[in-house]
Design a protein around this motif. Structure first.
Motif, mmCIF file in Angstrom:
data_model
loop_
_atom_site.group_PDB
_atom_site.id
_atom_site.type_symbol
_atom_site.label_atom_id
_atom_site.label_comp_id
_atom_site.label_asym_id
_atom_site.label_seq_id
_atom_site.Cartn_x
_atom_site.Cartn_y
_atom_site.Cartn_z
ATOM 1 N N PHE A 104 2.878 4.407 10.042
ATOM 2 C CA PHE A 104 2.771 3.813 9.581
ATOM 3 C C PHE A 104 3.027 4.094 8.343
ATOM 4 N N ASP A 105 2.324 4.534 7.549
ATOM 5 C CA ASP A 105 3.136 4.855 6.189
ATOM 6 C C ASP A 105 4.630 5.652 6.731
ATOM 7 N N ASP A 106 4.725 6.040 7.544
ATOM 8 C CA ASP A 106 5.911 6.440 7.613
ATOM 9 C C ASP A 106 7.388 5.447 7.060
ATOM 10 N N GLU A 107 6.237 4.064 8.359
ATOM 11 C CA GLU A 107 6.841 2.581 8.151
ATOM 12 C C GLU A 107 7.429 1.730 7.098
ATOM 13 N N VAL A 108 5.975 2.281 6.104
ATOM 14 C CA VAL A 108 6.671 1.808 4.909
ATOM 15 C C VAL A 108 6.779 2.325 3.905
ATOM 16 N N ARG A 109 6.929 3.244 4.210
ATOM 17 C CA ARG A 109 8.157 4.038 2.775
ATOM 18 C C ARG A 109 9.517 4.276 2.673
ATOM 19 N N ALA A 110 9.784 3.715 4.662
ATOM 20 C CA ALA A 110 11.127 3.715 4.955
ATOM 21 C C ALA A 110 11.438 2.101 4.567
ATOM 22 N N ARG A 155 3.474 -3.804 12.456
ATOM 23 C CA ARG A 155 5.223 -3.987 11.770
ATOM 24 C C ARG A 155 5.145 -5.228 10.737
ATOM 25 N N ILE A 156 4.373 -6.143 10.513
ATOM 26 C CA ILE A 156 4.479 -7.439 9.687
ATOM 27 C C ILE A 156 3.662 -6.316 8.008
ATOM 28 N N LEU A 157 2.545 -5.862 8.629
ATOM 29 C CA LEU A 157 2.038 -4.940 7.341
ATOM 30 C C LEU A 157 2.693 -4.097 7.084
ATOM 31 N N ALA A 158 3.402 -3.021 7.241
ATOM 32 C CA ALA A 158 4.642 -2.213 6.923
ATOM 33 C C ALA A 158 5.289 -3.300 5.699
ATOM 34 N N ALA A 159 6.732 -4.053 6.709
ATOM 35 C CA ALA A 159 7.592 -4.706 6.064
ATOM 36 C C ALA A 159 7.164 -5.161 4.561
ATOM 37 N N THR A 160 5.654 -6.029 5.141
ATOM 38 C CA THR A 160 5.185 -6.697 3.328
ATOM 39 C C THR A 160 5.170 -5.729 2.262
ATOM 40 N N LEU A 161 4.802 -4.516 2.556
ATOM 41 C CA LEU A 161 3.450 -3.052 2.097
ATOM 42 C C LEU A 161 4.984 -2.452 1.302
ATOM 43 N N MET A 215 -0.526 4.059 -5.574
ATOM 44 C CA MET A 215 -1.358 4.255 -3.947
ATOM 45 C C MET A 215 -1.371 2.338 -3.429
ATOM 46 N N ILE A 216 -2.075 2.848 -2.255
ATOM 47 C CA ILE A 216 -2.101 2.033 -1.581
ATOM 48 C C ILE A 216 -3.553 1.643 -0.530
ATOM 49 N N VAL A 217 -4.373 1.158 -0.926
ATOM 50 C CA VAL A 217 -5.675 0.928 -0.212
ATOM 51 C C VAL A 217 -5.927 -0.052 0.598
ATOM 52 N N LEU A 218 -5.717 0.922 1.843
ATOM 53 C CA LEU A 218 -6.403 -0.292 2.800
ATOM 54 C C LEU A 218 -7.837 -0.726 3.789
ATOM 55 N N GLY A 219 -8.269 -2.307 3.295
ATOM 56 C CA GLY A 219 -9.521 -2.157 4.174
ATOM 57 C C GLY A 219 -10.135 -2.701 4.729
ATOM 58 N N GLY A 220 -11.351 -2.420 5.822
ATOM 59 C CA GLY A 220 -11.258 -3.631 6.697
ATOM 60 C C GLY A 220 -10.296 -3.523 7.909
ATOM 61 N N ASN A 236 7.982 -3.945 0.758
ATOM 62 C CA ASN A 236 8.804 -5.341 0.235
ATOM 63 C C ASN A 236 7.578 -4.599 -0.897
ATOM 64 N N ALA A 237 6.106 -5.121 -1.026
ATOM 65 C CA ALA A 237 5.479 -5.185 -2.467
ATOM 66 C C ALA A 237 5.488 -3.645 -3.349
ATOM 67 N N VAL A 238 5.822 -2.377 -2.526
ATOM 68 C CA VAL A 238 6.237 -1.324 -3.354
ATOM 69 C C VAL A 238 7.619 -1.149 -4.220
ATOM 70 N N ASN A 239 8.602 -2.000 -3.322
ATOM 71 C CA ASN A 239 9.947 -2.474 -4.088
ATOM 72 C C ASN A 239 9.543 -3.222 -5.572
ATOM 73 N N VAL A 240 8.128 -3.698 -5.607
ATOM 74 C CA VAL A 240 8.363 -5.017 -6.408
ATOM 75 C C VAL A 240 7.222 -4.710 -7.430
ATOM 76 N N LEU A 241 6.281 -3.548 -7.254
ATOM 77 C CA LEU A 241 5.109 -3.367 -7.455
ATOM 78 C C LEU A 241 4.919 -1.866 -8.236
ATOM 79 N N ASN A 242 6.079 -1.277 -8.188
ATOM 80 C CA ASN A 242 5.904 0.391 -7.919
ATOM 81 C C ASN A 242 4.303 0.855 -7.456
#
Length: 129
Positions: A83-89, A48-54, A65-70, A56-62
């Motif tokens: 997860f993808d739906d939550e980030v987009r929402a 939940r925290i990561l999705a919210a942060t991403l 693609m986002i690739v998550l590793g590790g 916000n990052a999408v809103n600022v950086l547009n």
């Protein structure tokens, strides 16, 4: 997140502890994220925290693609679609429309491949040096 930084709230050590593991590799940790109630709860909290942060990052950086590793990729992989739906929402519709999210494909080999790539870059830049 009560005034903390992302690394305090979304981190591998918390997941390892919640899963009751000592020194797992990424594959062992990924498998353990759905093995116990504590691990499931901690993974959900971090997702939940990561999705919210991403979002916000999408809103600022547009980004396109986002690739998550590790372990971040492992968090996403618990349920990629959700997860993808939550980030987009959490992102603006225009930014989220063409956003692609992915988990890194290199997996456990990512550090070795990165080191080899760095060595090859030097060789290619000066083959006779």
């Amino acid at each position: 997140m009560d005034g903390g930084v992302l690394e305090d709230e979304v981190n591998r050590a918390r997941l390892v502890h919640a899963a009751g593991l000592v020194a797992p590799d990424d594959a062992q940790l990924a498998g353990a994220l759905s093995a116990s109630d504590d691990a499931i709860a901690e993974a959900g909290r971090q997702r939940r925290i990561l999705a919210a942060t991403l979002g916000n990052a999408v809103n600022v950086l547009n980004p396109s693609m986002i690739v998550l590793g590790g372990f971040l990729g492992s968090l996403r992989d618990v349920d990629r679609d959700a997860f993808d739906d939550e980030v987009r929402a959490r992102a603006l519709a225009a930014s989220a429309e063409n956003l692609e999210l992915a988990s890194a494909a290199l997996g456990a080999d990512r550090l070795l491949i990165g080191a080899a790539d760095a060595a090859m870059q030097r060789l290619l830049a000066d083959p006779l040096g």
